[in-house]
Every structure is written in structure tokens, then in C-alpha cells.
Write a protein that holds these residues in place. Structure first.
Motif, short mmCIF file in Angstrom:
data_model
loop_
_atom_site.label_atom_id
_atom_site.label_comp_id
_atom_site.label_asym_id
_atom_site.label_seq_id
_atom_site.Cartn_x
_atom_site.Cartn_y
_atom_site.Cartn_z
N GLU A 571 -9.83 -8.42 -2.82
CA GLU A 571 -10.36 -7.13 -2.36
C GLU A 571 -11.85 -7.26 -2.04
O GLU A 571 -12.34 -6.69 -1.05
CB GLU A 571 -10.14 -6.07 -3.43
CG GLU A 571 -10.53 -4.65 -3.02
CD GLU A 571 -9.71 -4.12 -1.85
OE1 GLU A 571 -10.28 -3.36 -1.03
OE2 GLU A 571 -8.52 -4.49 -1.75
N SER A 575 -13.58 -6.56 1.70
CA SER A 575 -14.72 -5.64 1.90
C SER A 575 -15.88 -6.37 2.56
O SER A 575 -16.53 -5.84 3.47
CB SER A 575 -15.16 -5.05 0.56
OG SER A 575 -14.17 -4.24 0.00
N PHE A 579 -17.41 -5.61 6.28
CA PHE A 579 -18.84 -5.33 6.42
C PHE A 579 -19.47 -6.25 7.46
O PHE A 579 -20.18 -5.80 8.36
CB PHE A 579 -19.54 -5.51 5.06
CG PHE A 579 -20.91 -6.15 5.14
CD1 PHE A 579 -21.97 -5.50 5.77
CD2 PHE A 579 -21.13 -7.43 4.63
CE1 PHE A 579 -23.23 -6.10 5.86
CE2 PHE A 579 -22.38 -8.03 4.72
CZ PHE A 579 -23.43 -7.36 5.34
N ASN A 593 -18.06 -0.54 3.81
CA ASN A 593 -17.48 -1.73 3.18
C ASN A 593 -18.53 -2.52 2.40
O ASN A 593 -18.21 -3.12 1.37
CB ASN A 593 -16.81 -2.60 4.23
CG ASN A 593 -15.45 -2.04 4.64
OD1 ASN A 593 -14.48 -2.19 3.92
ND2 ASN A 593 -15.41 -1.38 5.78
N SER A 596 -18.73 -0.78 -0.86
CA SER A 596 -17.56 -1.12 -1.70
C SER A 596 -17.73 -2.50 -2.31
O SER A 596 -17.41 -2.73 -3.49
CB SER A 596 -16.29 -1.07 -0.86
OG SER A 596 -16.02 0.23 -0.42
N PHE A 597 -18.22 -3.43 -1.50
CA PHE A 597 -18.49 -4.79 -1.99
C PHE A 597 -19.49 -4.75 -3.15
O PHE A 597 -19.27 -5.36 -4.21
CB PHE A 597 -19.04 -5.63 -0.83
CG PHE A 597 -19.55 -6.99 -1.21
CD1 PHE A 597 -18.69 -8.05 -1.36
CD2 PHE A 597 -20.92 -7.19 -1.41
CE1 PHE A 597 -19.16 -9.32 -1.70
CE2 PHE A 597 -21.40 -8.45 -1.76
CZ PHE A 597 -20.52 -9.52 -1.91
N ARG A 645 -24.84 5.23 2.31
CA ARG A 645 -23.38 5.41 2.48
C ARG A 645 -23.00 6.87 2.34
O ARG A 645 -22.21 7.41 3.10
CB ARG A 645 -22.66 4.54 1.44
CG ARG A 645 -21.14 4.74 1.41
CD ARG A 645 -20.73 5.69 0.31
NE ARG A 645 -19.28 5.79 0.18
CZ ARG A 645 -18.67 6.74 -0.49
NH1 ARG A 645 -19.36 7.71 -1.09
NH2 ARG A 645 -17.35 6.77 -0.58
#
Length: 693
Positions: A571, A575, A579, A593, A596-597, A645
Motif C-alpha cells: 500500500e 501511494s 504521488f 497520495n 497517504s504515504f 492536502r
């Protein structure tokens, strides 16, 4: 083969080994001569290299490069471009076409040897001896094509219409090809990768031309199959017409037979429309309708005698005086405009120059007819090299060609250096053709041997280029030239550090040729070489951080000890890839992304280092400074990215002030990415493994 299994078949080691073997067994010509060295370099650790390449494809790391164009003279002062591919691109291209050819074989094979005669494919299920050859022998197919021509004539189809397409390979439309592939049930992942390759190959590395959405590379053995598949639509359309015709095709050489002239003309008109549907342009000057009065003359039946001459030549290495005399007469007659076989008949000229014995009359007519022999120049030089290599008249003629300011084709110059590298050194010639930024790089490629033969060591040592093939060739000569073992060792080591994996593989290949290879610390060298020696898989995050972010040791954090949960790391990789891939085209998606990373990275730091988080919410934890004592740069950077974000992506329709949010642009995102690099540098400089112990 089901769609879902096609991509897996493509990514199999067995398919790539077969692709490699088919590149090995391709006919030896100028194209193969140029990548022949790479067969040895890549083949030295073949299975390991294939494994690394497959990892790159699976992790979306692989990216194709522009081709290197070579321009071969044709009639009427035009050229045929060959597109030389870097070897890994060439191998992937062949591996894709292997699978496509297997998938469509059942549909296209019933037309072999009754409609389609060129490029008959050997499937991957053939026996071991046959399948390593991509196509069946072309001479056998051409003979069958001629036999079918005779058969249709004897059936009463005495009118012949010949149809030709202008610049066929160069005009093949990628979008149309994609539709043809998907119509034939090709996995769209496979077709998408193929089109990504083809688009890269359309541009010229040596001249920085534009990329385009049309054209397939001439030179690779797989391209003729794609071309055949493209024309298969045309075959089916014309054969389904209600016209009383016979239709056959050898590659793009199309013949239509009819019993009357008007039917042939109607067929040509219909074929014209179908060709244009495919984005192809018929070549009007080569579209002819004629009545066959003499089928032997049409087929030039006397050429069948060539097989007997070839057998004699192979047996003795030369021709008997009687055979030579007859072939010589036919050859010399080609330069007579009233010759019944045809003025400048290209088949007779080309065949003769590879078979005739030494003869002053042949030499004389060659030296007088340069402008008529451009398309045969390689055969001309082969003959002169074979029989007149030390002839002063020939040498003067060659030097005049090198100095000719009006010479139309640089490829001719390249061939002079290829066949006659022992010509005396001439400074004016060196300066004329060794200039920088010249799209005719092939001249320089063959000049290195000329410089070496003339002991111009300093000129070779001083040469530098970004062109891979020039780079590889000059290194081969430097390897032969360098005498000092310490300098040679350092020279090889420097190339092992190259970011270009083919250059580093070349260096590894050369290092093993040394009488006493030095001890090499592979941890210092190219990532590809490190993985090759260690057997490690290529990792997308590590690869990108090293090559794009210049982070020296990302594996200190991104490793199996820190990230032991494989599903979590998968996952994380997804991400990061989203990105990185969308940072220019869709900054908002990229930022989502990236955040999220960072969230996953933050949680893993806390988990691994037993840091108590303040809340389940990522933003609250960042504000609490849970990791600030260890990673102040990362904590500050992650805070900024998380705030952006929330305010500037589609995560929320409004910003924190209730205004309609304005999405982040590429320029603003790039500033955040600069901070992200510093944060990752900080993380990857921390000894997590020591912390774990």
C-alpha cells in the motif's frame, strides 16, 4: 490464451529467454551488428538480468528511451530510417510481440501460404529448434508467393494490379493499432505498454525530434509481425468483396489478379479506400495495372539459376571461370539501358557483388557508377574490400567520396570506414565528421576503428558522448588501449557507477575479461549491479529515492525489518507511485497520495520505535509533535503537506475559512516536494536497525 493470463505470460522468465534467443537468431545484418555486442553483455548473467528487468516492469520502474536513427539510402534520393533500440527496450518489445503473435496465430495462420506469404510466424509451442527463430525462412515464403502468382495466371487471371503503400512502417497509426490489438482480444495492459514503447521509439535520441503517435521501428524482427497484423484488416476486407479477383500479399507487396482490366481497376479503387481507413497512403507512382503476356518474364524466372550459383560459391568460396563469365555478363548488362532484364536490376546487382570473382571490368564499372549504386553501396564495398583492398585506384576513389561536399548520404561515409578502416588518417576528414551534435552518429561509430588502426589513441581517449552506442564502442577501444593496470581498474570502476544499467553491465562484462580482476566493492556501484550480485529485488521506492531524490541510502528505513507487513508495504508503494507519477499532470491527486504515504510512514515510525500516539487522527498526532524529538524536519514537513492536502485538494470542497477551495498547482507542489526530500533524507539517515537491536 485468456486476457488475464496474457500479461502473466509476457512477464514470464521463459518468454524473455525466448525473446533473447529470437534476437540471437535474427538474420545478421547492419541492424543486428549494432546490438550484437549487447547480446554478449546482457547474456553474461542472462537469467539474473531478466529477473531484474521483470522486477522493473512489475514495479513500474522501467521506462523506454528514444531510438537511435540510422538513414539508409533508397531510390530517388530518399532514405529508409532504421530505429536502433537500446537492448533492454528491444528485448521487452520482442517479448510483447511473442505473446501477441501467439494470441492471434489461430486467426491469421489459415491465411498463411494462400493469402499471406511473408513473415510466417513460428509459435512459442513449436519444437525447441524451430521456435527460437521468430519467422520461417523468407526464401521459402517468397517462392510460394511466386508459385501462387503463376497459379492464378494459369487459372485465367491474366491482369495484374500491383499496390504499394508509401512509407508503410512510418505511417502505422498507434491508436488504430491499439484498436486492432484489442479487437483481437489482447490484454490492454500489454497493448498500453507496447504503445508506450512505440511512442518513445518514434523520437531520435541523436537529434531530439518530437515524439509522435504513428510509426513502428524498422529493424527489430518483431516489427514486421505488427505490420502484418495491421494489414490483416485490409486482407479480410478485400477478400470479402464481391469482385472476381485473386488477392495475395508478401509483407506490403500486394498483388491483385483479375480476368479483365476494369475489375482490376475497381479492386485498386476499393483497396485505396480501405488503406486510407487504416491511415495508410497508397503510392500512386507504384500502382500499376498490366496484362501478363509472359509469366516467366513477369516473375523473371531466370533468377532461379541463382541457387545453383550460390551452391557453387559456398562449396569453393569462388566461382568457376565459366560461371563467373556468365554472371559477369548479366551484371555488366544491368548498366545498359536497353538490357532485357532491366536497367540497374537491383536483384542481379546485389547478388553478383557477393559472388563474382576478382575482375578489373567489374571494378571499373563500379568506380564509374557511384550515383547509380547508392542503394547497393554495402555490396559494392564488400566486393572491393574482398578483391581490391590494396588497390590505389580504389583508395583514391574512397578518399574522394569522403571529401565530397556534395555527398547526399552520410551512411555511405559510415560504410567506407566500416569496410576500409586502414585508409590513411586525414585530419580534414576527422574534423569534418567528428563534430558534435550530428544526427548521423553512425559515421563516428565506424570511425573509431579507423582512428585505432591509425594509432590516434589520444583522439579516441578524448571522445565523449551521451549516445549509448558511441559510448559503448569508444569504451571497447579504450579497454584495448589502456596499458596501466591501475588506471584500467579505476576506469572500469567508474563505469560500474553509471546510472545507465547497460553501461554498468558493459563495465562488469569487461571487468571479467581482465587477466586478474580486482576486488570490487559492489556496494559503491550502480543499483542494478548491486541487485544483480546480491539477488535482491528492485524496489520502486528505493529506486526512485536514489535516482530522483538523490537520497543515498533509503534502504536504512525502507526495508523488511521496518516494514515486515508486506500488505502494508504494498500500500505504501502504491501511494508513493501515484504521488510520483501524477506530480505534474494532476498535482491534487499527487498531493493526496503523498499525504497517504506520509501517514503510513508516520504510523510505522511510531510503531517501530514504540512512540505513543496522542490520537487516532493523523493531523492531531502531527500537531502533538510525537516524533518531533527524533525527526523535527519530517514532523514539520508532514504537517505542511497534511494542511495543504486538507485545503487544496478534492478531499474537501471548502478551505478552513469556508471558501471554495483552489486546487494546488504543479509549482506549489514542487516546493512541498523539496521539503519532502529533506524529511526523507532525515529519516534515511537514522539507524533504525540499531534501534531495533
Amino acid at each position: 490464451m485468456l486476457k488475464e493470463s496474457q500479461f502473466e505470460s509476457f512477464l514470464s522468465k521463459e518468454n524473455f529467454i525466448l525473446a533473447f534467443q529470437r534476437l540471437q537468431t535474427a538474420p545478421r545484418n547492419v541492424y543486428k551488428d549494432l546490438y550484437y555486442e549487447d547480446l554478449k553483455i546482457f547474456g553474461l548473467f542472462l537469467e539474473e538480468n531478466i529477473k531484474s528487468l521483470l522486477d522493473e516492469i512489475k514495479h513500474c520502474i522501467f521506462s523506454p528511451t528514444s531510438s537511435y536513427k540510422i538513414f539508409i539510402p533508397k531510390k530517388n534520393n530518399l532514405v529508409r530510417p532504421l530505429s536502433l533500440l537500446k537492448f533492454r527496450d528491444l528485448l521487452i518489445y520482442q517479448a510483447i510481440i511473442n505473446v501477441i503473435a501467439d494470441v492471434v496465430y489461430n486467426d491469421i495462420s489459415p491465411y498463411y501460404n494462400n493469402t499471406i506469404f511473408g513473415n510466417v510466424y513460428n509459435t512459442s509451442t513449436e519444437n525447441k529448434i524451430n521456435k527460437i527463430f521468430f519467422f520461417k525462412p523468407w526464401k521459402e515464403q517468397w517462392n510460394k508467393f511466386e508459385q501462387r502468382t503463376r497459379k492464378h495466371y494459369e487459372e485465367g487471371y491474366i491482369f495484374l494490379a500491383e499496390f504499394d503503400i508509401a512509407s508503410f512502417f512510418d505511417t502505422i497509426d498507434h491508436y488504430t493499432l491499439q484498436q486492432i490489438l484489442e479487437k483481437n482480444y489482447i490484454d490492454n495492459r500489454l497493448s498500453s505498454l507496447l504503445l508506450k514503447l512505440l511512442e518513445a521509439f518514434t523520437s531520435d535520441f541523436s537529434h531530439k525530434t518530437f515524439k509522435s503517435k504513428h510509426g513502428i521501428p524498422q529493424g527489430p524482427i518483431g516489427s514486421p509481425f505488427l505490420a502484418d497484423l495491421y494489414l490483416f484488416h485490409l486482407d479480410l476486407e478485400i477478400k470479402s468483396s464481391k469482385l472476381n479477383i485473386k488477392y495475395i500479399r508478401y509483407v506490403d507487396d500486394i498483388r491483385i489478379f483479375s480476368k479483365d482490366k476494369i475489375t482490376a481497376q475497381r479492386a485498386i479503387a476499393y483497396l485505396d479506400l480501405v488503406a486510407r481507413d487504416l491511415g495508410l497512403i497508397p503510392q500512386a507512382s507504384k500502382i500499376l495495372v498490366s496484362k501478363i503476356d509472359d509469366i516467366d518474364k513477369t516473375l523473371k524466372h531466370q533468377r532461379n539459376k541463382f541457387s545453383a550459383i550460390t551452391k557453387e560459391y559456398k562449396k569453393k568460396g569462388s566461382l568457376k571461370a565459366k560461371t563467373h563469365k556468365k554472371l559477369k555478363e548479366r551484371f555488366l548488362n544491368c548498366f545498359n539501358q536497353d538490357n532485357i532484364e532491366g536497367y540497374l536490376d537491383k536483384t542481379i546487382i546485389s547478388f553478383s557483388l557477393y559472388k563474382l570473382n576478382k575482375d578489373e571490368d567489374v571494378k571499373s564499372i563500379l568506380l564509374k557508377n557511384l550515383e547509380n549504386l547508392y542503394i547497393h553501396f554495402e555490396a559494392v564495398l564488400f566486393y572491393l574490400k574482398n578483391h581490391f583492398s590494396d588497390d590505389n585506384e580504389v583508395k583514391d576513389w574512397l578518399i574522394n567520396i569522403l571529401r565530397d561536399e556534395k555527398i547526399l548520404f552520410h551512411y555511405l561515409i559510415a560504410l567506407v570506414f566500416k569496410f576500409f578502416p586502414t585508409l590513411e588518417f586525414m585530419e580534414d576528414i576527422y574534423r569534418k565528421y567528428m563534430r558534435d551534435e550530428d544526427r548521423h552518429w553512425i559515421v563516428k561509430y565506424f570511425m573509431f576503428e579507423w582512428l585505432y588502426k591509425n594509432n590516434k589513441i589520444e583522439l579516441i581517449n578524448s571522445f565523449h558522448s551521451d549516445n549509448y552506442f558511441l559510448n559503448r564502442e569508444v569504451v571497447n577501444f579504450k579497454f584495448k588501449i589502456i596499458q596501466d593496470p591501475i588506471y584500467l581498474d579505476d576506469f572500469i570502476k567508474s563505469r560500474l557507477k553509471s546510472k545507465d544499467c547497460l553501461i554498468s553491465l558493459h563495465a562488469l562484462y569487461l571487468s571479467l575479461l581482465l587477466p586478474a580482476p580486482s576486488d570490487l566493492d559492489f556496494s559503491e556501484y550502480n543499483e542494478y549491479i548491486q541487485n544483480l550480485i546480491s539477488g535482491n529485488k528492485i524496489d520502486y521506492i528505493i529506486h526512485t529515492l536514489k535516482n530522483e531524490f538523490s537520497i543515498s541510502k533509503p534502504e536504512l528505513f525502507f526495508n523488511e525489518t521496518v516494514w515486515h507487513d508486506k500488505s502494508l508495504y504494498k500500500e505504501l508503494s502504491i501511494s508513493f507511485r501515484l504521488f510520483f507519477e501524477h506530480r505534474v499532470t494532476d498535482p491534487s491527486k499527487s498531493l493526496l497520495n503523498l499525504n497517504s504515504f506520509n501517514n503510513l510512514v508516520y504510523d510505522q515510525i511510531c510503531k517501530f520505535m514504540n512512540i505513543q500516539q496522542a490520537n487516532k487522527e493523523y493531523g492531531v498526532n502531527l500537531n502533538s509533535g510525537c516524533i518531533k524529538d527524533y525527526f523535527p524536519i519530517a514532523n514539520r514537513c508532514f504537517l505542511r503537506i497534511n494542511e495543504s492536502r486538507n485545503q487544496k485538494t478534492e478531499a474537501h470542497p471548502y478551505d478552513k475559512y469556508g471558501n471554495l477551495r483552489i486546487r494546488i498547482d504543479a509549482s506549489e507542489l514542487s516546493k512541498l516536494i523539496e521539503n519532502q526530500k529533506k524529511a526523507l533524507d532525515e529519516l534515511c539517515d537514522f539507524d533504525f536497525l540499531a534501534q531495533y537491536k
